[in-house]
Design an enzyme around this catalytic site. Structure first.
Site, mmCIF file in Angstrom:
data_model
loop_
_atom_site.group_PDB
_atom_site.id
_atom_site.type_symbol
_atom_site.label_atom_id
_atom_site.label_comp_id
_atom_site.label_asym_id
_atom_site.label_seq_id
_atom_site.Cartn_x
_atom_site.Cartn_y
_atom_site.Cartn_z
ATOM 1 N N PRO A 33 -12.952 -32.401 15.240
ATOM 2 C CA PRO A 33 -12.250 -33.602 14.785
ATOM 3 C C PRO A 33 -11.392 -33.307 13.551
ATOM 4 O O PRO A 33 -11.866 -32.714 12.581
ATOM 5 C CB PRO A 33 -13.395 -34.559 14.443
ATOM 6 C CG PRO A 33 -14.526 -34.095 15.291
ATOM 7 C CD PRO A 33 -14.399 -32.604 15.339
ATOM 8 N N GLU A 34 -10.125 -33.686 13.619
ATOM 9 C CA GLU A 34 -9.225 -33.484 12.496
ATOM 10 C C GLU A 34 -8.870 -34.844 11.909
ATOM 11 O O GLU A 34 -9.457 -35.863 12.262
ATOM 12 C CB GLU A 34 -7.996 -32.710 12.957
ATOM 13 C CG GLU A 34 -8.347 -31.302 13.443
ATOM 14 C CD GLU A 34 -7.132 -30.452 13.761
ATOM 15 O OE1 GLU A 34 -6.001 -30.845 13.419
ATOM 16 O OE2 GLU A 34 -7.311 -29.375 14.362
ATOM 17 N N HIS A 78 -28.642 -35.737 21.065
ATOM 18 C CA HIS A 78 -28.111 -35.284 19.778
ATOM 19 C C HIS A 78 -27.746 -36.432 18.842
ATOM 20 O O HIS A 78 -26.933 -36.261 17.939
ATOM 21 C CB HIS A 78 -26.906 -34.370 19.997
ATOM 22 C CG HIS A 78 -27.237 -33.141 20.809
ATOM 23 N ND1 HIS A 78 -28.080 -32.160 20.344
ATOM 24 C CD2 HIS A 78 -26.851 -32.768 22.057
ATOM 25 C CE1 HIS A 78 -28.194 -31.208 21.265
ATOM 26 N NE2 HIS A 78 -27.459 -31.555 22.304
ATOM 27 N N ARG A 80 -23.729 -29.758 17.533
ATOM 28 C CA ARG A 80 -23.784 -28.459 16.851
ATOM 29 C C ARG A 80 -24.393 -28.531 15.453
ATOM 30 O O ARG A 80 -24.597 -27.520 14.814
ATOM 31 C CB ARG A 80 -22.368 -27.871 16.761
ATOM 32 C CG ARG A 80 -21.736 -27.657 18.126
ATOM 33 C CD ARG A 80 -20.437 -26.914 17.996
ATOM 34 N NE ARG A 80 -19.761 -26.811 19.269
ATOM 35 C CZ ARG A 80 -18.622 -26.149 19.447
ATOM 36 N NH1 ARG A 80 -18.055 -25.546 18.422
ATOM 37 N NH2 ARG A 80 -18.059 -26.092 20.632
ATOM 38 N N ARG A 108 3.549 -17.193 -3.095
ATOM 39 C CA ARG A 108 2.408 -17.088 -2.189
ATOM 40 C C ARG A 108 2.782 -16.164 -1.027
ATOM 41 O O ARG A 108 3.819 -16.342 -0.378
ATOM 42 C CB ARG A 108 2.004 -18.466 -1.660
ATOM 43 C CG ARG A 108 1.510 -19.426 -2.734
ATOM 44 C CD ARG A 108 0.195 -18.977 -3.336
ATOM 45 N NE ARG A 108 -0.869 -18.852 -2.356
ATOM 46 C CZ ARG A 108 -1.674 -19.855 -2.003
ATOM 47 N NH1 ARG A 108 -1.512 -21.063 -2.549
ATOM 48 N NH2 ARG A 108 -2.626 -19.668 -1.124
#
Length: 275
Positions: free
Chosen positions: A2-3, A93, A112, A153
């Site tokens: 999930p973002e 779960h 998980r 960078r």
């Protein structure tokens, strides 16, 4: 995983379902998550009501009627939150269940167990939240900001925009899509990308995230929203997960490379490599 759009979609879906509801019971079936659940602190939330749901990066903050107690939740790699009738069958779960008004059940599901579920004082945020970069949908996040932070960078630009200390919530899917639409090669050296390109990249990051939120996020693996539905943004992805297929802009075959430990799909013809 999930973002930001998935987490924001979860926040929007949960808000009308749990707002003003009181926690009448708490069932902790599994406390061994990414951070062990403080069971005593969580049990002390019994009797409190939810007042507001807030998102910071990929974290959800469920504020309660106690100004010093909020639930901080991270969905990890496979987590989800959903509201059920309390009598519905508990899934394998479903690790934490909060009974609401003796009628509903807010369930944290995480196969998980990489998620996080803890009680914090929202007036004193943990250091790991304070160190985070700006939200990508805020005005403070723009091309000028990215350009300034990227100077000298040497890391790849994709790894740069996925750094949570630079900007939060731009995960692999949306970084890949935004770089494609802004015509910047993901392996470009961050410090070599010009200001104009960063201005376009910042705009595309905003666009891709807004559209993903509008469509309910991206369904990948077993992510589901609070009502059990999947997202639909995956149906409109331009390049992510499409290595070997034709570029939607030039028809050249899409390529892939591992950048910053993540698979990156790109078009070597349409996306400029800055070195």
């Amino acid at each position: 995983m999930p973002e930001l759009p998935e987490v924001e979609t979860t926040r929007l879906g949960l808000t009308p379902l749990i707002a003003d509801k009181t926690i009448t019971d708490i069932n902790i079936r599994q406390a061994s998550l990414r951070r062990p659940v403080d069971q005593n602190a969580l049990q002390q939330c019994k009797g409190l009501s939810f007042t507001k749901l807030e998102r910071r990066a990929k974290y959800l903050m469920l504020h309660t009627s106690d100004a010093k107690r909020s639930l901080l939740i991270h969905l990890g790699m496979s987590g989800s939150l959903r509201v059920n009738n309390k009598n519905e069958t508990i899934k394998k779960h479903d690790h934490i269940l909060l009974e609401l008004d003796k009628e509903y059940s807010l369930r944290f599901h995480d196969p998980r167990r990489f998620g996080q579920f803890e009680v914090i004082d929202p007036t004193q945020w943990p250091d790991y939240l304070l160190r985070l970069g700006p939200e990508p949908l805020e005005e403070s996040f723009n091309g000028d900001y990215l350009f300034a932070r990227s100077r000298k960078r040497k890391i790849a630009v994709k790894a740069f925009i996925m750094d949570q200390l630079i900007v939060v919530g731009v995960g692999n899917i949306y970084a890949t899509e935004a770089l494609f639409h802004s015509a910047v090669h993901p392996a470009s050296v961050a410090g070599k990308v010009p200001r104009k390109a960063y201005q376009l990249l910042a705009d595309e990051i905003k666009k891709v995230l807004v559209e993903a939120i509008r469509q309910g996020g991206t369904t990948l693996r077993d992510f589901l929203h609070s009502d059990g539905r999947g997202g639909y943004f995956q149906q409109t992805l331009s390049v992510y997960g499409k290595v070997g297929e034709a570029c939607p802009k030039c028809n050249q075959k899409l390529e892939s490379a591992v950048i910053g430990g993540r698979s990156s799909v790109y078009c070597s013809h349409c996306q400029r490599l800055y070195r």
